[in-house]
Design a protein around this motif. Structure first.
Motif, mmCIF file in Angstrom:
data_model
loop_
_atom_site.group_PDB
_atom_site.id
_atom_site.type_symbol
_atom_site.label_atom_id
_atom_site.label_comp_id
_atom_site.label_asym_id
_atom_site.label_seq_id
_atom_site.Cartn_x
_atom_site.Cartn_y
_atom_site.Cartn_z
ATOM 1 N N HIS A 42 5.034 5.875 -54.662
ATOM 2 C CA HIS A 42 3.974 6.848 -54.368
ATOM 3 C C HIS A 42 4.290 7.686 -53.137
ATOM 4 O O HIS A 42 3.388 8.206 -52.505
ATOM 5 N N LEU A 43 5.543 7.809 -52.791
ATOM 6 C CA LEU A 43 5.906 8.576 -51.594
ATOM 7 C C LEU A 43 6.380 9.961 -52.032
ATOM 8 O O LEU A 43 7.552 10.199 -52.271
ATOM 9 N N ARG A 44 5.408 10.858 -52.173
ATOM 10 C CA ARG A 44 5.697 12.220 -52.627
ATOM 11 C C ARG A 44 4.546 13.139 -52.230
ATOM 12 O O ARG A 44 3.600 12.712 -51.596
ATOM 13 N N GLY A 45 4.649 14.388 -52.612
ATOM 14 C CA GLY A 45 3.568 15.349 -52.453
ATOM 15 C C GLY A 45 3.101 15.510 -51.021
ATOM 16 O O GLY A 45 3.910 15.692 -50.116
ATOM 17 N N GLU A 46 1.800 15.393 -50.822
ATOM 18 C CA GLU A 46 1.220 15.635 -49.502
ATOM 19 C C GLU A 46 1.600 14.574 -48.474
ATOM 20 O O GLU A 46 1.449 14.791 -47.274
ATOM 21 N N ALA A 47 2.102 13.448 -48.920
ATOM 22 C CA ALA A 47 2.522 12.410 -47.971
ATOM 23 C C ALA A 47 3.778 12.832 -47.207
ATOM 24 O O ALA A 47 3.955 12.437 -46.057
ATOM 25 N N LEU A 48 4.641 13.623 -47.812
ATOM 26 C CA LEU A 48 5.895 13.992 -47.151
ATOM 27 C C LEU A 48 5.688 14.877 -45.925
ATOM 28 O O LEU A 48 6.293 14.612 -44.885
ATOM 29 N N PRO A 49 4.825 15.907 -45.978
ATOM 30 C CA PRO A 49 4.563 16.653 -44.736
ATOM 31 C C PRO A 49 3.895 15.781 -43.661
ATOM 32 O O PRO A 49 4.162 15.943 -42.471
ATOM 33 N N ALA A 50 3.045 14.850 -44.081
ATOM 34 C CA ALA A 50 2.411 13.944 -43.115
ATOM 35 C C ALA A 50 3.462 13.039 -42.481
ATOM 36 O O ALA A 50 3.433 12.791 -41.272
ATOM 37 N N LEU A 51 4.403 12.563 -43.286
ATOM 38 C CA LEU A 51 5.497 11.745 -42.761
ATOM 39 C C LEU A 51 6.366 12.563 -41.818
ATOM 40 O O LEU A 51 6.769 12.079 -40.755
ATOM 41 N N ASP A 52 6.629 13.799 -42.167
ATOM 42 C CA ASP A 52 7.415 14.685 -41.302
ATOM 43 C C ASP A 52 6.722 14.862 -39.947
ATOM 44 O O ASP A 52 7.372 14.798 -38.903
ATOM 45 N N ALA A 53 5.413 15.045 -39.956
ATOM 46 C CA ALA A 53 4.665 15.189 -38.700
ATOM 47 C C ALA A 53 4.768 13.913 -37.860
ATOM 48 O O ALA A 53 4.914 13.974 -36.632
ATOM 49 N N CYS A 54 4.732 12.750 -38.513
ATOM 50 C CA CYS A 54 4.862 11.480 -37.791
ATOM 51 C C CYS A 54 6.242 11.350 -37.152
ATOM 52 O O CYS A 54 6.364 10.926 -36.004
ATOM 53 N N LEU A 55 7.282 11.718 -37.889
ATOM 54 C CA LEU A 55 8.638 11.642 -37.348
ATOM 55 C C LEU A 55 8.858 12.661 -36.232
ATOM 56 O O LEU A 55 9.560 12.378 -35.258
ATOM 57 N N THR A 56 8.219 13.828 -36.359
ATOM 58 C CA THR A 56 8.317 14.841 -35.299
ATOM 59 C C THR A 56 7.673 14.326 -34.015
ATOM 60 O O THR A 56 8.233 14.494 -32.925
ATOM 61 N N LEU A 57 6.521 13.677 -34.136
ATOM 62 C CA LEU A 57 5.878 13.110 -32.950
ATOM 63 C C LEU A 57 6.747 12.010 -32.347
ATOM 64 O O LEU A 57 6.896 11.926 -31.120
#
Length: 170
Positions: A83-98
């Motif tokens: 289930h790691l796709r769609g809107e979760a990927l930008p949220a994950l990107d934001a977490c990694l950026t932080l």
């Protein structure tokens, strides 16, 4: 952060290794953006975040360790259930950026990260929501005083990815 690493050489080594691990995590994310739910990319991401969290724990970098471990634990059921796709990927990107930003701000002499946890909590909540999971990253007493738990949470995920608990004894 309440504690100072005992060895500044170990801290310097950690900060260098952490940048490499973060780069590897970001490469896994890019792979997931190209191929939804790729099991190899998910496994690589989970292992990389686990290693980063364990290394941060070893040096008592509580904010980094807690954030990275929570991130990894949110991703684990999503990866196993594909289930790691769609809107979760930008949220994950934001977490990694932080995480990248926080690693830049760790004081290389003391290991202190003088930030509040609000943005971490917000981004983790957004990721959890996008993954359809509960967002209980901190025990309730620690949330009330606005600090990280100084004890590691134990997350016991069932097959549905739900059911986080904490070992907090306040």
């Amino acid at each position: 952060m309440d504690s100072t690493p005992q060895n500044s050489t170990a801290l310097q080594d950690f900060l260098l290794d952490a940048q490499d691990l973060l780069t590897k995590s970001q490469e896994c994310l890019q792979h997931l953006e190209l191929i939804d739910n790729d099991p190899d990319a998910c496994q690589c991401l989970g292992e990389t975040l686990d290693l980063l969290a364990r290394r941060a724990d070893t040096l008592s970098l509580l904010e980094i360790a807690h954030y990275t471990r929570t991130l990894q634990q949110l991703l684990a059921p999503a990866c196993s259930q594909r289930h790691l796709r769609g809107e979760a990927l930008p949220a994950l990107d934001a977490c990694l950026t932080l995480l990248a930003w926080q690693l830049e701000l760790v004081d290389p002499r003391t290991g202190r990260l003088g930030l509040d946890m609000q943005e971490q909590h917000l981004l983790l909540t957004e990721l959890a929501t996008s993954l359809g999971q509960p967002a209980t990253q901190l025990c309730e007493p620690c949330q009330e005083v606005g600090r990280f738990c100084s004890h590691p949470p134990t997350h016991e995920f069932g097959s549905d990815g739900i059911g986080a608990t904490s070992d907090c004894e306040h």
